[in-house]
Design a protein around this motif. Structure first.
Motif, PDB file in Angstrom:
ATOM      1  N   ASP A   1       0.817  -1.214   0.000  1.00  0.00           N
ATOM      2  CA  ASP A   1       0.000   0.000   0.000  1.00  0.00           C
ATOM      3  C   ASP A   1       0.850   1.263   0.000  1.00  0.00           C
ATOM      4  O   ASP A   1       0.405   2.311  -0.428  1.00  0.00           O
ATOM      5  CB  ASP A   1      -0.936   0.013   1.206  1.00  0.00           C
ATOM      6  N   THR A   2       2.083   1.190   0.481  1.00  0.00           N
ATOM      7  CA  THR A   2       2.912   2.390   0.586  1.00  0.00           C
ATOM      8  C   THR A   2       4.167   2.360  -0.278  1.00  0.00           C
ATOM      9  O   THR A   2       4.849   3.362  -0.377  1.00  0.00           O
ATOM     10  CB  THR A   2       3.353   2.603   2.047  1.00  0.00           C
ATOM     11  N   GLY A   3       4.507   1.239  -0.882  1.00  0.00           N
ATOM     12  CA  GLY A   3       5.760   1.158  -1.626  1.00  0.00           C
ATOM     13  C   GLY A   3       5.590   0.800  -3.079  1.00  0.00           C
ATOM     14  O   GLY A   3       4.733   0.004  -3.451  1.00  0.00           O
ATOM     15  N   LEU A   4       6.444   1.415  -3.928  1.00  0.00           N
ATOM     16  CA  LEU A   4       6.490   1.117  -5.357  1.00  0.00           C
ATOM     17  C   LEU A   4       7.888   0.638  -5.711  1.00  0.00           C
ATOM     18  O   LEU A   4       8.873   1.091  -5.146  1.00  0.00           O
ATOM     19  CB  LEU A   4       6.167   2.371  -6.181  1.00  0.00           C
TER      20      LEU A   4
ATOM     21  N   GLY B   1      14.732  -0.850  -6.689  1.00  0.00           N
ATOM     22  CA  GLY B   1      14.531  -0.311  -5.346  1.00  0.00           C
ATOM     23  C   GLY B   1      13.051  -0.142  -5.040  1.00  0.00           C
ATOM     24  O   GLY B   1      12.229   0.045  -5.946  1.00  0.00           O
ATOM     25  N   ILE B   2      12.700  -0.207  -3.757  1.00  0.00           N
ATOM     26  CA  ILE B   2      11.319  -0.008  -3.321  1.00  0.00           C
ATOM     27  C   ILE B   2      11.273   1.273  -2.500  1.00  0.00           C
ATOM     28  O   ILE B   2      12.024   1.430  -1.535  1.00  0.00           O
ATOM     29  CB  ILE B   2      10.821  -1.212  -2.502  1.00  0.00           C
ATOM     30  N   PHE B   3      10.386   2.180  -2.903  1.00  0.00           N
ATOM     31  CA  PHE B   3      10.300   3.490  -2.270  1.00  0.00           C
ATOM     32  C   PHE B   3       8.840   3.860  -2.079  1.00  0.00           C
ATOM     33  O   PHE B   3       7.959   3.297  -2.718  1.00  0.00           O
ATOM     34  CB  PHE B   3      10.990   4.549  -3.146  1.00  0.00           C
TER      35      PHE B   3
END
Length: 147
Positions: free
Chosen positions: A35-38, A45-47
């Motif tokens: 729900d908060t990371g792309l 990378g996941i941000f």
């Protein structure tokens, strides 16, 4: 599948996202991980969603000859042979750093020497053994048309 080509091609600016880590520009290369990371497919990378900033990059846009919709010719619209509209029409085929219309590829003038290399079967039909990248591209487009 169709290979009707494009009514027109134009250069323009495409809205995209800039990765906070690698600064790679992505149109559809971002995947929701939670729900908060792309995830950035360039650096993996996941941000957070807010970490990706809006940006623009130059792209080629096509107006589909099949349905008249305009869309960017980017990796998100690539099919097996070239750039594919959602109506299953190939609008452009990349070849040697150019985007060609399918009709151009199927013309005898584009594939220089094909007549001379062919074996005449009838007055209007020749058979050619594929020897060049151009020969193979013609064959693939013929398969698209037959499908």
């Amino acid at each position: 599948m169709k290979a009707l080509g494009a009514k027109s091609l134009r250069k323009g600016l495409l809205d995209c996202y800039r990765c906070p880590e690698c600064e790679g520009l992505s149109e559809d290369d971002l995947v929701l991980v939670s729900d908060t990371g792309l995830r950035c497919f360039h650096c993996e990378g996941i941000f957070s969603r807010g970490a990706f900033k809006r940006a623009q990059k130059e792209a080629t846009f096509a107006v589909c000859a099949g349905c008249s919709e305009e869309f960017p010719l980017t990796p998100a619209s690539e099919g097996f042979v070239g750039y594919l509209c959602t109506c299953d029409n190939y609008v452009g085929i990349p070849f040697e750093d150019h985007i060609l219309r399918p009709q151009e590829i199927m013309s005898l003038q584009w594939n220089d020497g094909i007549r001379e290399r062919g074996i005449r079967l009838t007055e209007r039909c020749i058979a050619v053994k594929c020897q060049t990248d151009q020969d193979w591209l013609v064959l693939v487009l013929m398969q698209v048309g037959a499908k």
